[in-house]
Design an enzyme around this catalytic site. Structure first.
Site, PDB file in Angstrom:
ATOM      1  N   LYS A  59       3.366 -10.018  -4.338  1.00 44.03           N
ATOM      2  CA  LYS A  59       4.284  -9.387  -3.464  1.00 44.03           C
ATOM      3  C   LYS A  59       5.647  -9.625  -3.262  1.00 44.03           C
ATOM      4  CE  LYS A  59      -0.253  -6.642  -1.660  1.00 44.03           C
ATOM      5  NZ  LYS A  59      -1.198  -6.470  -0.696  1.00 44.03           N
ATOM      6  N   GLY A  61       0.375  -1.279  -0.037  1.00 45.26           N
ATOM      7  CA  GLY A  61      -0.072  -0.004  -0.028  1.00 45.26           C
ATOM      8  C   GLY A  61       1.036   1.232  -0.078  1.00 45.26           C
ATOM      9  N   GLY A  75      -6.259   0.129   1.448  1.00 48.00           N
ATOM     10  CA  GLY A  75      -7.118   0.772   1.402  1.00 48.00           C
ATOM     11  C   GLY A  75      -7.353   1.596   0.140  1.00 48.00           C
ATOM     12  N   GLU A  87      -9.263  -7.533  -2.328  1.00 49.96           N
ATOM     13  CA  GLU A  87      -8.952  -7.904  -3.149  1.00 49.96           C
ATOM     14  C   GLU A  87     -10.506  -7.551  -4.554  1.00 49.96           C
ATOM     15  OE1 GLU A  87      -6.181  -7.215  -5.490  1.00 49.96           O
ATOM     16  OE2 GLU A  87      -6.260  -6.752  -3.179  1.00 49.96           O
ATOM     17  N   GLY A 128     -12.380  -2.014   2.019  1.00 51.21           N
ATOM     18  CA  GLY A 128     -11.696  -1.175   0.603  1.00 51.21           C
ATOM     19  C   GLY A 128     -10.424  -2.159   0.608  1.00 51.21           C
TER      20      GLY A 128
HETATM   21  P1  NAP Z   1     -12.011  -1.881  -7.724  1.00 55.65           P
HETATM   22  O1  NAP Z   1     -12.358  -1.452  -6.241  1.00 55.65           O
HETATM   23  O2  NAP Z   1     -12.537  -3.272  -7.826  1.00 55.65           O
HETATM   24  O3  NAP Z   1     -12.208  -1.607  -8.658  1.00 55.65           O
HETATM   25  C1  NAP Z   1     -11.783  -1.907 -10.153  1.00 55.65           C
HETATM   26  C2  NAP Z   1     -12.507  -0.752 -10.682  1.00 55.65           C
HETATM   27  O4  NAP Z   1     -11.525  -1.157 -12.709  1.00 55.65           O
HETATM   28  C3  NAP Z   1     -13.261  -0.189 -10.974  1.00 55.65           C
HETATM   29  O5  NAP Z   1     -14.026   1.354 -11.259  1.00 55.65           O
HETATM   30  C4  NAP Z   1     -14.171  -1.144 -12.406  1.00 55.65           C
HETATM   31  O6  NAP Z   1     -14.830  -0.499 -12.518  1.00 55.65           O
HETATM   32  C5  NAP Z   1     -13.083  -0.767 -13.350  1.00 55.65           C
HETATM   33  N1  NAP Z   1     -12.689  -2.051 -14.416  1.00 55.65           N
HETATM   34  C6  NAP Z   1     -13.047  -3.319 -13.024  1.00 55.65           C
HETATM   35  N2  NAP Z   1     -13.304  -4.307 -15.256  1.00 55.65           N
HETATM   36  C7  NAP Z   1     -12.580  -3.876 -16.024  1.00 55.65           C
HETATM   37  C8  NAP Z   1     -12.986  -3.473 -17.190  1.00 55.65           C
HETATM   38  N3  NAP Z   1     -12.851  -4.225 -17.843  1.00 55.65           N
HETATM   39  N4  NAP Z   1     -12.554  -2.287 -17.901  1.00 55.65           N
HETATM   40  C9  NAP Z   1     -12.602  -0.743 -17.605  1.00 55.65           C
HETATM   41  N5  NAP Z   1     -12.443  -1.362 -16.436  1.00 55.65           N
HETATM   42  C10 NAP Z   1     -12.881  -1.831 -15.064  1.00 55.65           C
HETATM   43  O7  NAP Z   1     -10.696  -2.089  -7.534  1.00 55.65           O
HETATM   44  P2  NAP Z   1      -9.648  -1.602  -6.483  1.00 55.65           P
HETATM   45  O8  NAP Z   1      -9.246  -1.852  -4.684  1.00 55.65           O
HETATM   46  O9  NAP Z   1      -9.484  -0.367  -6.520  1.00 55.65           O
HETATM   47  O10 NAP Z   1      -7.805  -1.809  -7.142  1.00 55.65           O
HETATM   48  C11 NAP Z   1      -7.539  -1.920  -8.386  1.00 55.65           C
HETATM   49  C12 NAP Z   1      -6.084  -2.583  -8.426  1.00 55.65           C
HETATM   50  O11 NAP Z   1      -5.632  -1.855  -7.746  1.00 55.65           O
HETATM   51  C13 NAP Z   1      -5.657  -4.091  -8.281  1.00 55.65           C
HETATM   52  O12 NAP Z   1      -4.706  -4.340  -8.613  1.00 55.65           O
HETATM   53  C14 NAP Z   1      -5.367  -3.691  -6.858  1.00 55.65           C
HETATM   54  O13 NAP Z   1      -5.066  -5.369  -6.652  1.00 55.65           O
HETATM   55  C15 NAP Z   1      -4.422  -2.909  -6.000  1.00 55.65           C
HETATM   56  N6  NAP Z   1      -4.393  -2.239  -5.054  1.00 55.65           N
HETATM   57  C16 NAP Z   1      -5.455  -2.486  -4.649  1.00 55.65           C
HETATM   58  C17 NAP Z   1      -5.558  -2.124  -3.157  1.00 55.65           C
HETATM   59  C18 NAP Z   1      -6.778  -1.478  -2.054  1.00 55.65           C
HETATM   60  O14 NAP Z   1      -6.632  -1.548  -1.055  1.00 55.65           O
HETATM   61  N7  NAP Z   1      -7.999  -1.569  -2.611  1.00 55.65           N
HETATM   62  C19 NAP Z   1      -3.927  -1.544  -2.730  1.00 55.65           C
HETATM   63  C20 NAP Z   1      -2.983  -1.542  -3.224  1.00 55.65           C
HETATM   64  C21 NAP Z   1      -3.007  -2.030  -4.988  1.00 55.65           C
HETATM   65  P3  NAP Z   1     -16.559  -0.044 -12.125  1.00 55.65           P
HETATM   66  O15 NAP Z   1     -16.434   1.063 -11.172  1.00 55.65           O
HETATM   67  O16 NAP Z   1     -17.572   0.778 -13.229  1.00 55.65           O
HETATM   68  O17 NAP Z   1     -17.068  -1.832 -11.626  1.00 55.65           O
HETATM   69  N1  HSE Z   2      -6.049  -7.011  -0.856  1.00 51.06           N
HETATM   70  C1  HSE Z   2      -4.811  -5.658  -0.604  1.00 51.06           C
HETATM   71  C2  HSE Z   2      -4.242  -6.402   0.634  1.00 51.06           C
HETATM   72  C3  HSE Z   2      -4.666  -4.663  -0.861  1.00 51.06           C
HETATM   73  O1  HSE Z   2      -5.332  -6.952   1.757  1.00 51.06           O
HETATM   74  O2  HSE Z   2      -3.440  -6.050   1.408  1.00 51.06           O
HETATM   75  C4  HSE Z   2      -3.212  -4.224  -0.934  1.00 51.06           C
HETATM   76  O3  HSE Z   2      -2.021  -4.484  -2.055  1.00 51.06           O
END
Ligand code: NAP
Ligand code: HSE
Length: 442
Positions: free
Chosen positions: A211, A140, A309, A196, A193
């Site tokens: 990771k 993060g 987050g 995954e 949030g």
């Molecule tokens: P999320 O809340 O599920 O958001 C995914 C987004 O991608 C949504 O806006 C969705 O659109 C869009 N999307 C999905 N499929 C699509 C497609 N085929 N074409 C265009 N847009 C599409 O995911 P997130 O938690 O933000 O995570 C995003 C990335 O960051 C992932 O790789 C995750 O591993 C990484 N990450 C997340 C966190 C965390 O704490 N959440 C931390 C570190 C890394 P809609 O809004 O229309 O559904």
């Molecule tokens: N799902 C991941 C976690 C998001 O809980 O650590 C951050 O990479």
């Protein structure tokens, strides 16, 4: 602070995804426009965002920016930088590869993508002179990849160990400190949030394994992919495991460990670990992550902070965005990770650590000696042996039962697995042997 900088050039940014992380990145780019211009020397303009559903209400973001055509967005000629925040592997690989092939730099938080296709994507970026940055993919908000890539690149790293998944740390912490049920704690982590889109990746350890592969690749100048990482998650852990570990004065955590072996191989693993209460990682609560790095010259360093987050992750994305924007402005690419070694990934069976085993046996003379002989015949030395509970036998079984807890000295994984298999076949054993690896006792 705002500064009037109208004469600056403009860098055009397209974003894929506007969910938990993407919505925060869009907010910061808009709110911090003038400061970003002052820091990068260019106006950083978010010009398009691809999402699954462009009709969704997304407060604070201009609806005209949204498109459902992600492939069309990465193929545009007028973009300097793509920020990928969709997640997923194969379809996203296509999008990121397209952008990089066209010379468009990419910032992503997608650890699954990098653990599977990092080498290929880095190769494309090197060929076209584009940047590929992914600080947010690991831990993060914590700056850990840049320290490995840059600050410590003159040193020799020997070990990277830590809590790299916020969801599982949150779940184990809630179960330990509040007695929460696994499913309730997971639902809370999803609501906040942290998880995954498919939380299986979190609770089965795959997210942490991805990771760990990225950390090991950078730390040891090699290429480790996610499927080379030994991976055991937390979904099999029970309230009884937590209770036994707590009674012992230990804490359960899901750790990623990457280390150089004496044979100069790379050992990379993700699994639950018990740590003594006094260990610094034991007091890392909630969705916080913490990572130890050990190097020959610097010694031991610790990095800690929010591991998941929207806003914390967006902070790391923004750091990369500014770096890439500065590079674009100067017409250069950042230095790619130096994967010049070809170190072998060591088999898990050869890993050595301490183990804690807990199992129920018939409470009668000779059983303890028989159980101990399973270990002694294989040269496994026992550190502590305790009878931690006395139980009624199952229905129809006259004999009362006892729960034994055994902590071994350091021994090999494959040897302890043989001990477990033999114990499991003994007539005095009831139920299954619970096996946990122990760290932090040296
Ligand atoms: P999320 O809340 O599920 O958001 C995914 C987004 O991608 C949504 O806006 C969705 O659109 C869009 N999307 C999905 N499929 C699509 C497609 N085929 N074409 C265009 N847009 C599409 O995911 P997130 O938690 O933000 O995570 C995003 C990335 O960051 C992932 O790789 C995750 O591993 C990484 N990450 C997340 C966190 C965390 O704490 N959440 C931390 C570190 C890394 P809609 O809004 O229309 O559904
Ligand atoms: N799902 C991941 C976690 C998001 O809980 O650590 C951050 O990479």
């Amino acid at each position: 602070m705002t500064t009037a900088t109208p004469e600056l050039p403009t860098l055009r940014v397209g974003m894929l995804g506007c969910g938990t992380v993407g919505s925060q990145v869009a907010r910061i780019i808009t709110q911090q426009h003038d400061d970003l211009a002052a820091r990068t020397g260019a106006h950083v303009e978010l010009v398009a965002i691809a999402v699954r559903d462009a009709s969704k209400d997304r407060p604070g973001i201009d609806p005209a920016l949204f498109t459902q055509d992600a492939a069309g967005l990465v193929a545009r000629d007028d973009l300097d930088i793509i920020i990928e925040l969709i997640g997923g592997v194969e379809s996203t690989r296509e999008l990121v590869a397209t952008a990089l092939s066209r010379g468009t730099s990419v910032v992503t938080a997608n650890k699954a993508l990098l653990a599977a296709h990092g080498a290929e994507l880095t190769g494309i970026a090197n060929q076209t002179g584009a940047d590929l940055y992914y600080e947010a993919a690991v831990a993060g908000a914590i700056p850990i990849l840049r320290p490995l890539r840059e600050s410590l690149v003159g040193d020799e790293i020997t070990m990277v160990m830590g809590i790299v998944n916020g969801t599982t740390n949150y779940i184990l912490d809630q179960m330990t400190t509040t007695g929460a049920d696994f499913d309730d704690a997971l639902a809370q982590a999803q609501g906040l949030g942290y998880a995954e889109a498919d939380p299986t990746a979190d609770i089965e350890g795959h997210d942490a394994a991805a990771k760990a592969a990225i950390l090991a690749s950078l730390a040891f100048h090699t290429r480790v992919s996610g499927d080379q990482v030994f991976c055991e998650g937390i979904s099999h852990l029970t309230a009884a495991d937590i209770e036994a570990v707590t009674r012992l004065g230990f804490v359960l955590k899901l750790l990623a460990v990457a280390q150089l072996t004496p044979e100069d191989q790379v050992s990379v693993r993700v699994h639950p670990v018990i740590l003594p209460n006094s260990h610094p990682l034991s007091s890392v609560h909630g969705a916080y992550n913490a990572i130890f790095v050990e190097s020959r010259e610097a010694g031991r360093l610790m990095f800690m902070g929010p591991g998941a987050g929207g806003a914390p992750t967006a902070s790391a994305v923004m750091g990369d965005l500014v770096t890439v924007a500065r590079n674009r402005k100067r017409g250069v690419a950042g230095h790619a990770p130096s994967g010049y070694t070809d170190r072998v990934v060591a088999p898990m069976g050869g890993t050595e650590c301490l183990f804690y085993l807990r199992f129920d046996v018939d409470d009668k003379p000779g059983v303890l000696a028989q159980a101990a002989s399973v270990f002694s015949r294989r040269g496994v030395s026992l550190q502590t042996v305790s009878q931690i509970a006395k139980l009624e036998g199952p229905a129809g079984h006259e004999q009362p039962l006892a729960t034994l807890g055994i902590m071994t000295h350091e021994t090999q994984e494959q040897v302890i697995q043989e001990c477990v298999a033999e114990l499991q076949a003994e007539p005095f054993l009831h139920g299954e042997v619970r096996l946990l690896r122990v760290e932090g006792m040296a």
